[in-house]
Design a protein around this motif. Structure first.
Motif, PDB file in Angstrom:
ATOM      1  N   LEU A 159      -3.580  12.865  -3.833  1.00 27.18           N
ATOM      2  CA  LEU A 159      -4.645  12.896  -2.652  1.00 27.18           C
ATOM      3  C   LEU A 159      -5.977  12.346  -3.147  1.00 27.18           C
ATOM      4  CD1 LEU A 159      -2.952  16.205  -1.073  1.00 27.18           C
ATOM      5  CD2 LEU A 159      -2.578  13.778  -0.498  1.00 27.18           C
ATOM      6  N   GLU A 200      -8.022   7.018  -5.583  1.00 24.52           N
ATOM      7  CA  GLU A 200      -6.601   6.264  -5.960  1.00 24.52           C
ATOM      8  C   GLU A 200      -6.445   5.418  -4.953  1.00 24.52           C
ATOM      9  OE1 GLU A 200      -3.753   6.704  -8.016  1.00 24.52           O
ATOM     10  OE2 GLU A 200      -4.338   8.369  -9.230  1.00 24.52           O
ATOM     11  N   TRP A 201      -6.646   5.901  -3.477  1.00 16.93           N
ATOM     12  CA  TRP A 201      -6.222   5.259  -2.280  1.00 16.93           C
ATOM     13  C   TRP A 201      -6.965   4.060  -1.994  1.00 16.93           C
ATOM     14  CZ3 TRP A 201      -1.809   6.236   0.141  1.00 16.93           C
ATOM     15  CH2 TRP A 201      -1.280   7.345  -0.022  1.00 16.93           C
ATOM     16  N   TYR A 209      -9.066  10.365  -3.221  1.00 26.80           N
ATOM     17  CA  TYR A 209      -9.490   9.413  -2.473  1.00 26.80           C
ATOM     18  C   TYR A 209      -9.746   7.888  -3.239  1.00 26.80           C
ATOM     19  CZ  TYR A 209     -14.532   9.842  -3.665  1.00 26.80           C
ATOM     20  OH  TYR A 209     -15.595   9.736  -4.179  1.00 26.80           O
ATOM     21  N   GLY A 241      -6.085   1.448  -4.520  1.00 28.94           N
ATOM     22  CA  GLY A 241      -4.682   1.023  -3.871  1.00 28.94           C
ATOM     23  C   GLY A 241      -5.148  -0.007  -2.777  1.00 28.94           C
ATOM     24  N   ALA A 242      -5.861   0.243  -1.900  1.00 24.75           N
ATOM     25  CA  ALA A 242      -6.285  -0.687  -0.970  1.00 24.75           C
ATOM     26  C   ALA A 242      -6.330  -2.017  -1.296  1.00 24.75           C
ATOM     27  CB  ALA A 242      -7.131   0.095   0.009  1.00 24.75           C
ATOM     28  N   PHE A 294       0.993  -1.215   0.100  1.00 26.23           N
ATOM     29  CA  PHE A 294       0.168   0.058  -0.086  1.00 26.23           C
ATOM     30  C   PHE A 294       0.989   1.302  -0.032  1.00 26.23           C
ATOM     31  CE2 PHE A 294      -2.900   3.162   2.184  1.00 26.23           C
ATOM     32  CZ  PHE A 294      -3.801   3.105   1.159  1.00 26.23           C
ATOM     33  N   TRP A 324       2.249   1.727  -3.303  1.00 28.74           N
ATOM     34  CA  TRP A 324       1.382   2.259  -4.000  1.00 28.74           C
ATOM     35  C   TRP A 324       1.158   3.568  -4.031  1.00 28.74           C
ATOM     36  CZ3 TRP A 324      -2.290   0.659  -8.013  1.00 28.74           C
ATOM     37  CH2 TRP A 324      -3.314   1.324  -8.108  1.00 28.74           C
ATOM     38  N   GLY A 325       0.937   4.065  -2.666  1.00 28.78           N
ATOM     39  CA  GLY A 325       0.824   5.641  -2.434  1.00 28.78           C
ATOM     40  C   GLY A 325       2.060   6.488  -2.953  1.00 28.78           C
ATOM     41  N   SER A 339       1.761   6.543  -6.780  1.00 29.27           N
ATOM     42  CA  SER A 339       0.627   7.310  -7.536  1.00 29.27           C
ATOM     43  C   SER A 339       0.883   8.790  -7.031  1.00 29.27           C
ATOM     44  CB  SER A 339      -0.714   6.843  -6.996  1.00 29.27           C
ATOM     45  OG  SER A 339      -0.920   7.156  -5.493  1.00 29.27           O
ATOM     46  N   SER A 340       1.329   9.148  -5.697  1.00 24.51           N
ATOM     47  CA  SER A 340       1.607  10.261  -5.090  1.00 24.51           C
ATOM     48  C   SER A 340       0.342  11.337  -5.471  1.00 24.51           C
ATOM     49  CB  SER A 340       2.858  10.899  -5.341  1.00 24.51           C
ATOM     50  OG  SER A 340       3.211  10.924  -6.763  1.00 24.51           O
TER      51      SER A 340
END
Lengths: 164, 118
Positions: free
Chosen positions: A26, A30-31, A28, A34-35, A16, A19-20, A23-24
């Protein structure tokens, strides 16, 4: 069983984080994506990961951080050393391959030791045979048989603290 | 105008380039494969890391990606040099004539004998 669950958790968190970083952003969405992907990959691949060691994870994490700082310092020293040897008109070399009985047993510890030995001044790891590390040393001290442990210090102790 | 951020980034990139150059010089000057690999691995890993950090400092939105690149470089670059050195030894590249000691050859022979018997 507890150890395996712990390994699974660590692999999911690492995926994770990777991934963060990649992608860099913010956003949500994307996150969330990713999760989900980190969870799926972690469950599918955690058997390939080396098993986590015992002990208190926080003190091990702290020791790992100290290891990283010392490794960074050693890398800079290694480059100054290389620069000195390359630019010196006569090139002061005393190379040889020495055998080091490291006493490190875990797979992850061996990997980190061999990798960091390559990045520290004057040493290049060649091979592991029977838990002994073979190191090409550019400036062998003495006959290279008695004091060969010096080739991998001080990182050997730090790796032992963080991974054993 | 040129900001302080750009100057710091450029300093990182210059240091990286200097180390890369020294690594290349080591490849030319040093006597045998193993010594050359030593110079090449250390300088080129450090140089590439320094350049990646410099790029990250100049454009901060790239910093996380640059750090990821740094981690992968530190994990994979020593591995490749280790594989090259081991392959060179196993295919019979000799050590430089000024070498002091070789403990790997005998150990390798012992290992092969043991494997041949079992």
């Amino acid at each position: 069983m507890v150890k395996r669950t712990y390994t699974l958790l660590i692999s999911i968190v690492m995926l994770f984080i990777a991934w963060g970083m990649l992608s860099s952003s913010l956003e949500y969405q994307e996150w969330i994506a990713g999760a989900v992907i980190a969870l799926a990959l972690g469950i599918a691949l955690h058997r390939l990961m080396p098993e986590a060691g015992g002990g208190n994870p926080f003190s091990r994490g702290l020791r790992f951080l100290i290891f990283l700082i010392v490794l960074g310092k050693e890398m800079v020293l290694a480059n100054i050393d290389v620069a000195y040897r390359v630019l010196h008109p006569r090139m002061p070399l005393r190379p040889g391959i020495v055998e080091v009985d490291t006493g490190i047993k875990s797979d992850l510890g061996k990997l980190f030791l061999a990798n960091s030995v390559t990045l520290t001044p004057g040493t290049l790891s060649l091979d592991y045979i029977d838990d002994k590390l073979y190191v090409h040393w550019i400036n062998v001290k003495g006959d290279g048989i008695k004091d060969s442990i010096e080739a991998v210090q001080p990182l050997r102790d730090l790796v032992e603290g963080a991974f054993e | 105008m040129i900001g302080i951020q750009t100057i710091i980034g450029m300093a990182f990139i210059s240091i990286g380039l200097l180390f890369q150059f020294l690594g290349a010089l080591g490849l030319v000057r040093l006597p045998d494969v193993y010594n050359r690999l030593q110079a090449a691995t250390k300088s080129i890993t450090m140089g590439a890391i320094s350049i990646a950090i410099g790029v990250g400092v100049i454009d901060l939105s790239l910093l996380p990606k640059a750090l990821l690149v740094v981690i992968f470089l530190m994990l994979t670059n020593p591995l490749s040099s280790h594989a090259i050195a081991r392959a060179a030894y196993n295919s019979g590249v000799p050590l430089w004539k000024g070498s002091v000691v070789d403990r790997y050859g005998p150990a390798l022979k012992k290992l092969q004998k043991r494997r041949g018997r079992s």
